[in-house]
Motif scaffolding. Structure first.
Motif, PDB file in Angstrom:
ATOM      1  N   ASP A  94       9.521   0.930  -6.020  1.00  0.00           N
ATOM      2  CA  ASP A  94       9.600   1.354  -7.429  1.00  0.00           C
ATOM      3  C   ASP A  94       8.255   1.602  -8.096  1.00  0.00           C
ATOM      4  OD1 ASP A  94      12.421   1.338  -7.442  1.00  0.00           O
ATOM      5  OD2 ASP A  94      12.429  -0.830  -7.798  1.00  0.00           O
ATOM      6  N   PHE A  95       7.263   2.058  -7.329  1.00  0.00           N
ATOM      7  CA  PHE A  95       6.004   2.510  -7.922  1.00  0.00           C
ATOM      8  C   PHE A  95       6.210   3.911  -8.483  1.00  0.00           C
ATOM      9  CE2 PHE A  95       4.258  -0.938  -5.524  1.00  0.00           C
ATOM     10  CZ  PHE A  95       3.007  -1.218  -6.074  1.00  0.00           C
ATOM     11  N   ALA A  96       5.339   4.320  -9.388  1.00  0.00           N
ATOM     12  CA  ALA A  96       5.369   5.689  -9.913  1.00  0.00           C
ATOM     13  C   ALA A  96       5.051   6.666  -8.784  1.00  0.00           C
ATOM     14  CB  ALA A  96       4.339   5.838 -11.041  1.00  0.00           C
ATOM     15  N   SER A  97       5.335   7.937  -9.002  1.00  0.00           N
ATOM     16  CA  SER A  97       5.007   8.956  -8.004  1.00  0.00           C
ATOM     17  C   SER A  97       3.499   8.949  -7.753  1.00  0.00           C
ATOM     18  CB  SER A  97       5.416  10.342  -8.492  1.00  0.00           C
ATOM     19  OG  SER A  97       6.811  10.411  -8.597  1.00  0.00           O
ATOM     20  N   PRO A  98       3.088   8.972  -6.496  1.00  0.00           N
ATOM     21  CA  PRO A  98       1.654   8.977  -6.183  1.00  0.00           C
ATOM     22  C   PRO A  98       0.967  10.242  -6.680  1.00  0.00           C
ATOM     23  CG  PRO A  98       2.965   8.536  -4.208  1.00  0.00           C
ATOM     24  CD  PRO A  98       3.910   8.944  -5.287  1.00  0.00           C
ATOM     25  N   VAL A  99      -0.293  10.099  -7.047  1.00  0.00           N
ATOM     26  CA  VAL A  99      -1.105  11.247  -7.481  1.00  0.00           C
ATOM     27  C   VAL A  99      -2.396  11.271  -6.679  1.00  0.00           C
ATOM     28  CG1 VAL A  99      -0.160  11.355  -9.821  1.00  0.00           C
ATOM     29  CG2 VAL A  99      -2.131   9.921  -9.371  1.00  0.00           C
ATOM     30  N   CYS A 142      -5.065   9.069  -2.561  1.00  0.00           N
ATOM     31  CA  CYS A 142      -3.843   9.040  -3.344  1.00  0.00           C
ATOM     32  C   CYS A 142      -3.674   7.648  -3.944  1.00  0.00           C
ATOM     33  CB  CYS A 142      -2.661   9.366  -2.427  1.00  0.00           C
ATOM     34  SG  CYS A 142      -1.152   9.714  -3.329  1.00  0.00           S
ATOM     35  N   GLY A 143      -3.133   7.594  -5.140  1.00  0.00           N
ATOM     36  CA  GLY A 143      -2.914   6.309  -5.778  1.00  0.00           C
ATOM     37  C   GLY A 143      -1.658   6.295  -6.619  1.00  0.00           C
ATOM     38  N   THR A 144      -1.174   5.114  -6.890  1.00  0.00           N
ATOM     39  CA  THR A 144       0.006   4.943  -7.726  1.00  0.00           C
ATOM     40  C   THR A 144      -0.037   3.567  -8.379  1.00  0.00           C
ATOM     41  OG1 THR A 144       2.426   5.018  -7.812  1.00  0.00           O
ATOM     42  CG2 THR A 144       1.445   4.124  -5.810  1.00  0.00           C
ATOM     43  N   ARG A 145       0.765   3.418  -9.425  1.00  0.00           N
ATOM     44  CA  ARG A 145       0.850   2.164 -10.175  1.00  0.00           C
ATOM     45  C   ARG A 145       2.315   1.763 -10.353  1.00  0.00           C
ATOM     46  NH1 ARG A 145      -3.636   0.676 -12.407  1.00  0.00           N
ATOM     47  NH2 ARG A 145      -5.328   2.093 -12.861  1.00  0.00           N
ATOM     48  N   LYS A 146       2.477   0.476 -10.534  1.00  0.00           N
ATOM     49  CA  LYS A 146       3.775  -0.064 -10.931  1.00  0.00           C
ATOM     50  C   LYS A 146       3.513  -0.912 -12.164  1.00  0.00           C
ATOM     51  CE  LYS A 146       7.652  -2.759  -9.138  1.00  0.00           C
ATOM     52  NZ  LYS A 146       8.155  -3.456  -7.937  1.00  0.00           N
ATOM     53  N   TYR A 147       4.097  -0.507 -13.267  1.00  0.00           N
ATOM     54  CA  TYR A 147       3.858  -1.167 -14.541  1.00  0.00           C
ATOM     55  C   TYR A 147       4.103  -2.677 -14.428  1.00  0.00           C
ATOM     56  CZ  TYR A 147       4.066  -2.349 -19.458  1.00  0.00           C
ATOM     57  OH  TYR A 147       3.838  -2.936 -20.674  1.00  0.00           O
ATOM     58  N   THR A 173      -3.852   2.275  -3.531  1.00  0.00           N
ATOM     59  CA  THR A 173      -4.435   3.547  -3.136  1.00  0.00           C
ATOM     60  C   THR A 173      -4.455   3.647  -1.621  1.00  0.00           C
ATOM     61  OG1 THR A 173      -6.690   2.674  -3.131  1.00  0.00           O
ATOM     62  CG2 THR A 173      -5.931   3.726  -5.177  1.00  0.00           C
ATOM     63  N   LEU A 174      -4.486   4.861  -1.146  1.00  0.00           N
ATOM     64  CA  LEU A 174      -4.657   5.132   0.279  1.00  0.00           C
ATOM     65  C   LEU A 174      -5.624   6.292   0.386  1.00  0.00           C
ATOM     66  CD1 LEU A 174      -2.106   5.044   3.073  1.00  0.00           C
ATOM     67  CD2 LEU A 174      -3.574   7.039   2.892  1.00  0.00           C
ATOM     68  N   PRO A 226       6.142   6.972   0.982  1.00  0.00           N
ATOM     69  CA  PRO A 226       7.348   6.287   1.469  1.00  0.00           C
ATOM     70  C   PRO A 226       7.368   4.779   1.162  1.00  0.00           C
ATOM     71  CG  PRO A 226       6.510   7.775   3.148  1.00  0.00           C
ATOM     72  CD  PRO A 226       5.477   7.710   2.058  1.00  0.00           C
ATOM     73  N   THR A 227       6.249   4.113   1.314  1.00  0.00           N
ATOM     74  CA  THR A 227       6.200   2.672   1.070  1.00  0.00           C
ATOM     75  C   THR A 227       6.281   2.347  -0.412  1.00  0.00           C
ATOM     76  OG1 THR A 227       4.858   2.380   3.061  1.00  0.00           O
ATOM     77  CG2 THR A 227       4.882   0.553   1.503  1.00  0.00           C
ATOM     78  N   THR A 228       5.557   3.091  -1.236  1.00  0.00           N
ATOM     79  CA  THR A 228       5.507   2.752  -2.661  1.00  0.00           C
ATOM     80  C   THR A 228       6.767   3.171  -3.411  1.00  0.00           C
ATOM     81  OG1 THR A 228       4.251   4.776  -3.132  1.00  0.00           O
ATOM     82  CG2 THR A 228       2.998   2.745  -2.756  1.00  0.00           C
ATOM     83  N   THR A 229       7.387   4.276  -3.049  1.00  0.00           N
ATOM     84  CA  THR A 229       8.623   4.691  -3.708  1.00  0.00           C
ATOM     85  C   THR A 229       9.722   3.663  -3.480  1.00  0.00           C
ATOM     86  OG1 THR A 229       8.052   7.024  -3.568  1.00  0.00           O
ATOM     87  CG2 THR A 229      10.384   6.511  -3.832  1.00  0.00           C
TER      88      THR A 229
END
Length: 178
Positions: free
Chosen positions: A66-71, A81-86, A92-93, A60-63
């Motif tokens: 505009d971060f990528a979908s968490p994986v 779980c982690g995600t990146r924003k170019y 990560t959490l 919810p916070t990263t979307t």
């Protein structure tokens, strides 16, 4: 000679049956559990996060930013779980059921005691060098949630602001510890 060979082949199955039968007792009610399995399950702590997904807390916070979908990730625990924003950085959490905030390494930073909601927590600016920060929340004395940010450019304080935001959003959804 044939008699000896035949007798030896009967002893092996009898020995296996005797050993197998001795591992369980017919005197106690309930189902038989091998001794090693009973010891292992009684000494392992229960996973306080068993019904919670790290990605469900992070998304919810990263979307919204505009971060990528968490994986899913498994660096700090099996529930990460982690995600990146170019061009910006990564977050990560992790839900760590077997180590509390006291067992968390400060890395290159320094642990600063704080609170997230009513829970004890630590903030670690610079834990992974410049432009990095982790905020960890105590769920029980031996379980924690960590939110970590690593920026491509910026300051530790900017990284800590995002880690705090993620931790604050996730905190109400965490189980109440003992």
């Amino acid at each position: 000679m044939t008699l000896r060979s035949h007798r030896g082949s009967l002893l092996a199955p009898i020995a296996v049956l005797a050993i197998s039968a001795s591992a369980c007792s017919s005197e106690l009610a309930g189902s038989a559990v091998p001794q090693a399995a009973a010891i292992k399950s009684s000494t392992q702590p229960a996973d306080v996060f068993r019904n919670l997904s790290a990605c469900d807390l992070l998304e919810p916070t990263t979307t919204a930013k505009d971060f990528a979908s968490p994986v899913e990730e498994t660096y700090e625990s099996d529930n990460g779980c982690g995600t990146r924003k170019y061009g910006y950085g990564s977050v990560t959490l992790y839900l760590v059921p077997e180590a509390g905030i006291d067992q968390l390494s400060a890395g290159q930073g320094t642990k600063i005691p704080t609170k997230v909601g009513e829970r004890d927590a630590v903030e670690i600016p610079g834990d992974a060098g410049k432009q990095a920060c982790t905020v960890a929340i105590a769920v029980t004395p031996n379980a924690r949630m960590t939110a970590s940010t690593g920026l491509n450019k910026g300051t530790n304080e900017e990284a800590c602001a995002l880690s705090r935001e993620i931790a604050t959003a996730a905190e109400p959804k965490l189980p109440r510890g003992n």
